[in-house]
Design a protein around this motif. Structure first.
Motif, PDB file in Angstrom:
ATOM      1  N   ARG A 113      36.082 -21.392  41.404  1.00 56.05           N
ATOM      2  CA  ARG A 113      36.490 -21.358  39.994  1.00 56.05           C
ATOM      3  C   ARG A 113      35.796 -20.212  39.248  1.00 56.05           C
ATOM      4  O   ARG A 113      36.419 -19.546  38.414  1.00 56.05           O
ATOM      5  N   SER A 114      34.550 -19.942  39.566  1.00 58.55           N
ATOM      6  CA  SER A 114      33.846 -18.831  38.922  1.00 58.55           C
ATOM      7  C   SER A 114      34.462 -17.494  39.318  1.00 58.55           C
ATOM      8  O   SER A 114      34.609 -16.595  38.476  1.00 58.55           O
ATOM      9  N   VAL A 115      34.845 -17.375  40.589  1.00 52.94           N
ATOM     10  CA  VAL A 115      35.517 -16.152  41.043  1.00 52.94           C
ATOM     11  C   VAL A 115      36.872 -16.004  40.343  1.00 52.94           C
ATOM     12  O   VAL A 115      37.280 -14.908  39.944  1.00 52.94           O
ATOM     13  N   GLY A 133      16.771 -15.853  19.904  1.00 52.52           N
ATOM     14  CA  GLY A 133      16.613 -15.594  21.335  1.00 52.52           C
ATOM     15  C   GLY A 133      17.665 -16.308  22.168  1.00 52.52           C
ATOM     16  O   GLY A 133      17.933 -17.498  21.962  1.00 52.52           O
ATOM     17  N   ILE A 134      18.244 -15.560  23.108  1.00 54.51           N
ATOM     18  CA  ILE A 134      19.286 -16.127  23.981  1.00 54.51           C
ATOM     19  C   ILE A 134      18.886 -16.075  25.458  1.00 54.51           C
ATOM     20  O   ILE A 134      19.701 -16.375  26.324  1.00 54.51           O
ATOM     21  N   GLY A 135      17.625 -15.695  25.736  1.00 49.75           N
ATOM     22  CA  GLY A 135      17.155 -15.679  27.116  1.00 49.75           C
ATOM     23  C   GLY A 135      17.726 -14.520  27.900  1.00 49.75           C
ATOM     24  O   GLY A 135      17.470 -13.359  27.613  1.00 49.75           O
ATOM     25  N   GLY A 136      18.512 -14.834  28.924  1.00 41.50           N
ATOM     26  CA  GLY A 136      19.148 -13.802  29.727  1.00 41.50           C
ATOM     27  C   GLY A 136      18.357 -13.359  30.933  1.00 41.50           C
ATOM     28  O   GLY A 136      18.813 -12.488  31.690  1.00 41.50           O
ATOM     29  N   ASP A 137      17.205 -13.941  31.179  1.00 46.80           N
ATOM     30  CA  ASP A 137      16.361 -13.489  32.289  1.00 46.80           C
ATOM     31  C   ASP A 137      16.563 -14.349  33.527  1.00 46.80           C
ATOM     32  O   ASP A 137      16.986 -15.497  33.449  1.00 46.80           O
ATOM     33  N   GLU A 138      16.247 -13.773  34.661  1.00 46.72           N
ATOM     34  CA  GLU A 138      16.162 -14.476  35.941  1.00 46.72           C
ATOM     35  C   GLU A 138      17.342 -15.423  36.163  1.00 46.72           C
ATOM     36  O   GLU A 138      17.168 -16.617  36.387  1.00 46.72           O
ATOM     37  N   CYS A 139      18.527 -14.860  36.096  1.00 45.82           N
ATOM     38  CA  CYS A 139      19.740 -15.668  36.278  1.00 45.82           C
ATOM     39  C   CYS A 139      20.367 -15.340  37.636  1.00 45.82           C
ATOM     40  O   CYS A 139      21.086 -14.334  37.763  1.00 45.82           O
ATOM     41  N   PRO A 140      20.129 -16.156  38.648  1.00 50.59           N
ATOM     42  CA  PRO A 140      20.736 -15.895  39.958  1.00 50.59           C
ATOM     43  C   PRO A 140      22.259 -16.012  39.874  1.00 50.59           C
ATOM     44  O   PRO A 140      22.800 -16.816  39.122  1.00 50.59           O
ATOM     45  N   LYS A 141      22.932 -15.209  40.683  1.00 48.49           N
ATOM     46  CA  LYS A 141      24.396 -15.188  40.659  1.00 48.49           C
ATOM     47  C   LYS A 141      25.008 -15.945  41.845  1.00 48.49           C
ATOM     48  O   LYS A 141      26.230 -15.976  42.004  1.00 48.49           O
ATOM     49  N   ASP A 142      24.163 -16.562  42.674  1.00 52.00           N
ATOM     50  CA  ASP A 142      24.621 -17.170  43.924  1.00 52.00           C
ATOM     51  C   ASP A 142      25.687 -18.230  43.705  1.00 52.00           C
ATOM     52  O   ASP A 142      26.702 -18.275  44.417  1.00 52.00           O
ATOM     53  N   GLN A 143      25.463 -19.121  42.733  1.00 51.88           N
ATOM     54  CA  GLN A 143      26.432 -20.196  42.516  1.00 51.88           C
ATOM     55  C   GLN A 143      27.772 -19.651  42.056  1.00 51.88           C
ATOM     56  O   GLN A 143      28.824 -20.139  42.483  1.00 51.88           O
ATOM     57  N   TRP A 144      27.764 -18.668  41.186  1.00 52.00           N
ATOM     58  CA  TRP A 144      29.017 -18.069  40.733  1.00 52.00           C
ATOM     59  C   TRP A 144      29.765 -17.453  41.904  1.00 52.00           C
ATOM     60  O   TRP A 144      30.978 -17.606  42.039  1.00 52.00           O
ATOM     61  N   LEU A 145      29.035 -16.736  42.755  1.00 54.40           N
ATOM     62  CA  LEU A 145      29.658 -16.033  43.873  1.00 54.40           C
ATOM     63  C   LEU A 145      30.272 -17.005  44.872  1.00 54.40           C
ATOM     64  O   LEU A 145      31.328 -16.734  45.465  1.00 54.40           O
ATOM     65  N   ALA A 146      29.636 -18.165  45.054  1.00 57.34           N
ATOM     66  CA  ALA A 146      30.115 -19.141  46.036  1.00 57.34           C
ATOM     67  C   ALA A 146      31.147 -20.108  45.456  1.00 57.34           C
ATOM     68  O   ALA A 146      31.724 -20.908  46.200  1.00 57.34           O
ATOM     69  N   ASP A 206      34.961  -7.059  37.385  1.00 58.50           N
ATOM     70  CA  ASP A 206      34.973  -6.552  38.756  1.00 58.50           C
ATOM     71  C   ASP A 206      33.846  -7.101  39.617  1.00 58.50           C
ATOM     72  O   ASP A 206      33.969  -7.168  40.837  1.00 58.50           O
ATOM     73  N   ARG A 207      32.740  -7.464  39.003  1.00 59.20           N
ATOM     74  CA  ARG A 207      31.565  -7.878  39.768  1.00 59.20           C
ATOM     75  C   ARG A 207      31.061  -9.218  39.247  1.00 59.20           C
ATOM     76  O   ARG A 207      31.197  -9.534  38.064  1.00 59.20           O
ATOM     77  N   VAL A 208      30.451  -9.986  40.134  1.00 63.63           N
ATOM     78  CA  VAL A 208      29.899 -11.267  39.703  1.00 63.63           C
ATOM     79  C   VAL A 208      28.784 -11.057  38.682  1.00 63.63           C
ATOM     80  O   VAL A 208      28.577 -11.884  37.785  1.00 63.63           O
ATOM     81  N   GLU A 209      28.081  -9.922  38.798  1.00 62.48           N
ATOM     82  CA  GLU A 209      27.030  -9.632  37.823  1.00 62.48           C
ATOM     83  C   GLU A 209      27.581  -9.531  36.395  1.00 62.48           C
ATOM     84  O   GLU A 209      26.860  -9.782  35.422  1.00 62.48           O
ATOM     85  N   ASP A 210      28.859  -9.163  36.294  1.00 63.43           N
ATOM     86  CA  ASP A 210      29.457  -8.998  34.971  1.00 63.43           C
ATOM     87  C   ASP A 210      29.660 -10.327  34.239  1.00 63.43           C
ATOM     88  O   ASP A 210      29.859 -10.345  33.021  1.00 63.43           O
ATOM     89  N   LEU A 211      29.594 -11.443  34.983  1.00 63.74           N
ATOM     90  CA  LEU A 211      29.742 -12.740  34.324  1.00 63.74           C
ATOM     91  C   LEU A 211      28.579 -12.997  33.362  1.00 63.74           C
ATOM     92  O   LEU A 211      28.780 -13.558  32.279  1.00 63.74           O
ATOM     93  N   GLN A 212      27.368 -12.602  33.757  1.00 62.77           N
ATOM     94  CA  GLN A 212      26.240 -12.775  32.832  1.00 62.77           C
ATOM     95  C   GLN A 212      26.423 -11.906  31.593  1.00 62.77           C
ATOM     96  O   GLN A 212      26.201 -12.355  30.474  1.00 62.77           O
ATOM     97  N   THR A 213      26.837 -10.660  31.795  1.00 66.15           N
ATOM     98  CA  THR A 213      27.071  -9.769  30.657  1.00 66.15           C
ATOM     99  C   THR A 213      28.117 -10.357  29.720  1.00 66.15           C
ATOM    100  O   THR A 213      27.967 -10.329  28.494  1.00 66.15           O
TER     101      THR A 213
END
Length: 542
Positions: free
Chosen positions: A320-322, A304-317, A331-338
């Protein structure tokens, strides 16, 4: 003829009744096919404490015979009980083991006690049972993070699972509120991450705390013992290490793994936490090393690697994450989790294992071998199966056993909607609308026991049983339903739980010591929950 005259749970595929009974005595002998010795010893150990009978092994014509039968399939068994003999035949050792569980249920309920019981006639009715499981994944998820369960309680829970022919224990080992497994390469994960200074007592942002430190973890020797103990009962243990959200316990131990990189404490609150992992290669390497140790401890297929309930707010703000998004061509911040999940998948798959994650991992592209736990209703199951992914169904409205069990005000710390035994019994893990090809991707299902408000083994008993009895039947037996028949068999089965010492919920409601007055919880109406699920469905479908 009534639906079933034998008080068996889960209900077998086929049963025939015969005249007479088999009487267990001090002279009863036991034999087995070579290779079945561990199962035979397990049966001997189950029968001996209450009866006081030794059940000596006899290589000749024994009274109870355990046999392998190449004509039977995996986990399939037959049980024939006659006045002079008992034969358990299985397609494999697991099948023989399940046949032995059925034999135990044919005896008086006192057989489940652990000291000699006087005045009991140890007789099983003559019959023939032919049986096999409907699903290969018959599971329970146990969250040992929010409230730690000592090893002895895990072993007891494994015994209860085996009693109900469940075969998968999904251990939720890490989260914001604690890290529960020793990782030798990173000792601070348990030195620091296994302990929090206090615990939230109720739901909501204004809820108070108990002011009492809480923690615990399993050493690697503990884990090896748990895994071996489960394997002897034909139960696979699936570990879950949360990424890239639900990680504040790890960040408390190693702040450099976080987006902000500053020191923080192990989380003392419930709910979704905005602190997530950063997406540096060094953090990926850290968790690859963690998973290497996890895979050394847990030999099963699924990790199991989890993957649930991961807010993207910190990455977006975070600049360095951007910047990392640009470096990675995303292309999207959501793609960082993927991307992060894909790195875990690549590493775990290279060792011949398969990742197992919550249905949020469907929000990006997945390797074909990824297995999905569908918890936000059944939409994730439909989507994953149609995309060719194996699925374990555990929709919250039918499989979340932290949910309250009635509308009674006395229910302890009521969570979400009422989920009754009858509701669980009505669950079908195969969602309608799937093609026959897609249906093959439904591995089965599991009950999920989140422990924010399950703070003791006694409360675990109350929340798990008898609902877990209904889930066991859903996952083992054929899809046909007969609630009155099930209820009759469950009533008989409760005497077995009494003998084992399970403090299950009574049908009339909680007993006084099972209540938690003054803690309001977070109850929802069915309409409120339906509206919430509708939003989730829309997000999944989009």
């Amino acid at each position: 003829m009534p639906f079933t005259a034998l008080p068996l749970l889960p209900l077998p595929v086929h049963e025939e009744h015969a005249a007479g009974e088999f009487l267990l005595s001090a002279a009863t002998t036991l034999s087995c096919t070579p290779g079945l010795e561990p199962v035979a010893i397990g049966l001997q150990n189950a029968l001996r404490p209450a009866t006081g009978f030794h059940l000596m092994f006899d290589a000749g014509d024994a009274d109870i015979s355990l046999l392998l039968d190449p004509g039977l399939g995996q986990a399939e068994y037959t049980l024939e009980v006659s006045p002079g003999k008992v034969e358990v035949r299985g397609g494999d050792a697991a099948g023989v083991f399940y046949g032995c569980q059925t034999l135990l249920q044919l005896l008086p309920a006192a057989i489940f006690r652990t000291a000699p019981v006087a005045g009991v006639r140890w007789a099983a009715p003559a019959c023939r049972v032919a049986d096999k499981p409907r699903f290969g994944w018959r599971g329970t998820m146990l969250d040992v993070v929010r409230h730690f369960m000592p090893k002895r309680e895990i072993l007891r829970f494994i015994d209860l699972m085996a009693m109900h022919k469940l075969n998968t224990l999904h251990l939720h080992l890490t989260d914001d509120q604690g890290w529960r497994v020793e990782i030798l390469r990173y000792p601070k994960l348990t030195q620091i991450g296994a302990w929090r200074r206090e615990t939230q007592m109720d739901a909501g942002t204004d809820a108070g705390s108990d002011g009492r430190p809480h923690g615990g973890f399993y050493t690697q020797d503990d884990i090896r013992e748990i895994v071996a103990y489960a394997a002897a009962r034909f139960i696979d243990v699936v570990p879950e290490i949360e990424t890239p959200g639900h990680v504040q316990a790890a960040l408390a131990a190693y702040p450099e793994l976080g987006v902000q990189g500053h020191a923080m404490e192990v989380y003392t609150r419930w709910g979704i936490n905005y602190n997530v992992l950063n997406v540096e290669d060094s953090t990926v390497g850290f968790f690859n090393n963690v998973f290497d140790e996890i895979m050394d401890l847990f030999p099963g297929t699924y990790i199991g690697i989890g993957g649930d309930e991961c807010p993207k707010d910190q990455w977006l703000a975070d600049p360095r994450s951007v910047e990392r998004m640009t470096e990675l061509g995303l292309d999207r911040v959501e793609d960082l989790q993927t991307w992060f999940i894909a790195q875990m998948d690549k590493h775990i798959s290279a060792r011949g294992r398969r990742i197992f994650g919550w249905d949020e991992i469907l929000e990006g592209d997945l390797a074909p071998t990824a297995t999905v736990a569908s918890w936000r209703g059944m939409t994730g199951a439909l989507s994953a199966a149609r995309r060719g992914h194996d699925v374990v169904c555990c929709p919250d409205n039918l499989a979340y056993f932290d949910y309250r069990q009635s509308e009674l005000a006395a229910e302890p710390i009521p969570v979400s909607i009422p989920l009754t035994v009858a509701d669980v019994y009505g669950f079908n893990p195969v969602p309608p609308g799937l093609s026959p090809e897609a249906e093959h991707h439904i591995l089965g299902g599991q009950a999920n026991l989140w422990t924010e408000y399950i703070d003791s083994p006694r409360m675990l008993d109350y929340m798990a049983f008898p609902r877990l009895c209904a889930m066991a039947e859903v996952l083992w037996s054929t899809p046909e339903k007969n609630l009155p028949g099930f209820s009759t068999r469950l009533e008989a089965h409760l005497s077995r739980l009494d003998a084992v010492g399970v403090e299950y919920r009574q049908s009339a409601g909680p007993l006084p010591w099972q209540q938690r007055p003054g803690i309001k919880g977070r109850p929802e109406t069915v309409a409120e929950r339906a509206a919430h699920i509708a939003k989730i469905v829309a997000s999944i479908e989009s």
